[in-house]
Design a protein around this motif. Sequence first.
Motif, mmCIF file in Angstrom:
data_model
loop_
_atom_site.group_PDB
_atom_site.id
_atom_site.type_symbol
_atom_site.label_atom_id
_atom_site.label_comp_id
_atom_site.label_asym_id
_atom_site.label_seq_id
_atom_site.Cartn_x
_atom_site.Cartn_y
_atom_site.Cartn_z
ATOM 1 N N CYS A 252 0.855 -1.187 0.000
ATOM 2 C CA CYS A 252 0.000 0.000 0.000
ATOM 3 C C CYS A 252 0.894 1.240 0.000
ATOM 4 O O CYS A 252 1.840 1.317 0.789
ATOM 5 N N LYS B 105 0.258 4.144 1.101
ATOM 6 C CA LYS B 105 0.068 4.965 2.293
ATOM 7 C C LYS B 105 0.643 4.321 3.553
ATOM 8 O O LYS B 105 1.464 4.920 4.238
ATOM 9 N N CYS B 106 0.239 3.075 3.846
ATOM 10 C CA CYS B 106 0.646 2.458 5.115
ATOM 11 C C CYS B 106 1.691 1.355 4.944
ATOM 12 O O CYS B 106 2.180 0.822 5.930
ATOM 13 N N ALA C 29 1.371 -1.672 4.043
ATOM 14 C CA ALA C 29 0.906 -3.035 4.335
ATOM 15 C C ALA C 29 0.941 -3.870 3.060
ATOM 16 O O ALA C 29 0.741 -3.351 1.961
ATOM 17 N N CYS D 51 -7.033 -0.888 0.552
ATOM 18 C CA CYS D 51 -6.151 -1.473 1.557
ATOM 19 C C CYS D 51 -6.987 -1.944 2.755
ATOM 20 O O CYS D 51 -7.818 -1.181 3.269
ATOM 21 N N GLN E 253 -5.920 -2.446 5.665
ATOM 22 C CA GLN E 253 -5.390 -1.881 6.900
ATOM 23 C C GLN E 253 -5.730 -0.400 7.082
ATOM 24 O O GLN E 253 -6.005 0.037 8.183
ATOM 25 N N CYS E 254 -5.707 0.393 5.989
ATOM 26 C CA CYS E 254 -5.937 1.838 6.135
ATOM 27 C C CYS E 254 -7.070 2.372 5.256
ATOM 28 O O CYS E 254 -7.455 3.524 5.388
ATOM 29 N N GLY E 255 -7.593 1.548 4.339
ATOM 30 C CA GLY E 255 -8.726 1.973 3.517
ATOM 31 C C GLY E 255 -8.378 2.776 2.279
ATOM 32 O O GLY E 255 -9.269 3.234 1.573
ATOM 33 N N THR E 256 -7.092 2.954 1.993
ATOM 34 C CA THR E 256 -6.688 3.713 0.814
ATOM 35 C C THR E 256 -7.120 2.991 -0.453
ATOM 36 O O THR E 256 -6.929 1.801 -0.592
ATOM 37 N N ASN F 10 -10.749 6.656 -2.191
ATOM 38 C CA ASN F 10 -10.620 6.344 -0.779
ATOM 39 C C ASN F 10 -11.904 5.675 -0.313
ATOM 40 O O ASN F 10 -12.934 5.777 -0.953
#
Length: 69
Positions: free
Chosen positions: A6, A8-9, A11, A20, A22-25, A63
């Motif tokens: 990902c 952003k995070c 993962a 994602c 884990q963070c929803g991106t 998002n």
Amino acid sequence: MASFKCPKCKAAASGDADFCSQCGTGWNVECPKCGKTWRFFYQYKFCPKCGEHVLKQGAKTGNAQAQHG
């Protein structure tokens, strides 16, 4: 499908998911002119459908909030 991280995070992610876990991106980028979408990791400078210069225009990524509600 291939796996990737990902943006952003960082993962681990599977290529068949749209967001994602884990963070929803969101992982799709949308052309501001024609609406064509593609995965962020292609890093196109120009839309593959209409030729619009997407980095200059600031193509948006999805998002979880915008896509789901």
